[in-house]
Design an enzyme around this catalytic site. Structure first.
Site, mmCIF file in Angstrom:
data_model
loop_
_atom_site.group_PDB
_atom_site.id
_atom_site.type_symbol
_atom_site.label_atom_id
_atom_site.label_comp_id
_atom_site.label_asym_id
_atom_site.label_seq_id
_atom_site.Cartn_x
_atom_site.Cartn_y
_atom_site.Cartn_z
ATOM 1 N N GLN A 190 19.022 33.565 -9.961
ATOM 2 C CA GLN A 190 19.595 32.648 -8.977
ATOM 3 C C GLN A 190 18.536 32.016 -8.086
ATOM 4 O O GLN A 190 18.604 30.824 -7.772
ATOM 5 C CB GLN A 190 20.621 33.384 -8.112
ATOM 6 N N ARG B 259 9.647 31.196 -20.003
ATOM 7 C CA ARG B 259 9.043 32.449 -19.547
ATOM 8 C C ARG B 259 10.117 33.513 -19.357
ATOM 9 O O ARG B 259 11.117 33.290 -18.664
ATOM 10 C CB ARG B 259 8.308 32.208 -18.218
ATOM 11 N N GLU C 203 0.820 -1.206 0.000
ATOM 12 C CA GLU C 203 0.000 0.000 0.000
ATOM 13 C C GLU C 203 0.857 1.261 0.000
ATOM 14 O O GLU C 203 0.629 2.188 -0.791
ATOM 15 C CB GLU C 203 -0.930 0.006 1.211
#
Length: 370
Positions: free
Chosen positions: A268, A257, A231
């Protein structure tokens, strides 16, 4: 695979490539995926390719499948719960139950598991929904379950009910398979920010035969514990793929962009954010496949600490990556035109279902004798 997380075989690498190619071709656009988490047509095509029976091959193979379908945003939301149910039946069920559930999963059927209740979520021992012996040798179920993923389209539900003792006891829990449409079972959806994914279940004098029991009556808790590796790794591997996809979507945006005359990824602050996220994802991949390999090497061993670490780390990192991606994309990350808002919704809930992050931390801490 973008990173060598594990010493994968040639067959596993080929499988990963096949799943990746399928997702690019069949689920590469929002229109192909649809608006719902589970697309029966896509699920059936994967069943036709033999992929839904991957859990029979082991946990590493299962993680490969889940990572790459997660990355490809394949709308097969019913697979994870179905694989968890199939794992429980494979470990504890009769040959007939295994043919129905494990064979059914491979053929494209879906299953759900019902544990949580309004007063019993993380505390599984507090379950109160009861299954009492019926006059015909079967069981009569009464009570409520909640937050049951995929119950509204599952072929059957693996119910964890109390057959002995009282709330608070770990002993006395029993697993029963309840087919969809059984009289006395009512399923009602819960509206969430992710859409219709989870449900309330009401059982009112719901009767199932004696052979609905999976495993041994009263031993459901121990049977649940035996399935922890599967699981938690299922959820971790799925979120590993989602984290990688959110990262790549954010990276692509940062490269394209432009603001202040340059690509935003060249600033940075964004370069360092990308570096940190990439490092965290790599750590998650190494952890997930290490635990999967350990589980495959010793199938009967319950790796409570390790599987909790994999689930905790990967879901938290996936959430971190998606939220950072939304921040980098600004308003576009919030817009439904882009996939980032979907990544955010998917990762937010991943730290809750299958055992919250707080529960995973508690399990890990207790494993050190604390």
């Amino acid at each position: 695979m973008s990173l060598d997380y594990h010493d994968f075989s040639d067959e596993q690498r080929a499988f990963a490539s096949a799943v990746t190619d399928f997702c690019k071709r069949e689920t590469g656009t929002r229109e192909q995926r649809g608006e719902h988490p589970h697309n029966p047509a896509v699920y059936e095509r994967m069943a036709g390719l033999g992929w839904l029976g991957v859990t029979d091959a082991g946990l590493v193979d299962t993680c490969v499948f889940l990572e790459h379908t997660g990355y490809g945003m394949a709308p097969i939301g019913g697979f994870a719960t179905s694989a968890i149910v199939a794992g429980a039946v494979r470990r504890s069920g009769t040959a007939r139950q295994q043919a129905t559930v494990c064979g059914g999963l491979a053929a494209g059927r879906t299953f759900a598991i019902a544990m949580s209740e309004p007063e019993a979520g993380s505390d599984v021992a507090a379950l109160a929904c009861r299954a009492d012996p019926g006059p015909d040798g079967g069981w009569v179920i009464n009570g409520q379950k909640t937050w049951c993923s995929n119950a509204h389209f599952a072929d059957a539900i693996l119910l964890v009910a109390r057959t002995a003792g009282r709330p608070g006891d770990h002993d006395g829990l029993t697993m029963l398979l309840v087919p969809a449409g059984t009289p006395g079972l009512r399923v009602a959806g819960i509206d969430t920010m992710g859409g219709r994914e989870v449900n309330d279940l009401w059982f009112t004098d719901c009767r199932v035969p004696a052979d609905a029991v999976v495993g041994v009556p009263g031993q459901g808790w121990r049977q649940l514990m035996a399935g922890l590796n599967l699981e938690r790794l299922i959820l971790a591997a799925l979120m590993l793929g989602t984290a990688r996809r959110a990262f790549d979507d954010a990276l692509g945006y940062a490269r394209e962009r432009r603001q202040f005359g340059r690509a935003i990824g060249t600033f940075q602050v964004q370069r360092h954010r990308i570096a940190d996220l990439a490092t965290e994802i790599d750590c998650c991949g190494l952890l997930v496949y290490r635990v999967a390999a350990l589980a495959d090497a010793a199938p009967g061993r319950v790796l409570a600490r390790e599987s909790s670490m994999a689930k905790l780390k990967t879901t938290e990192v996936a959430k971190q990556v998606a939220l950072a991606g939304m921040q980098m994309m600004g308003g576009y990350g919030y817009a439904t035109e882009y996939d980032m808002e979907r990544h955010v919704r998917a990762t937010l809930v991943s730290t809750i279902y299958g055992g919250t992050s707080e529960i995973q931390r508690d399990i890990i801490g207790r494993s050190y004798g604390l």
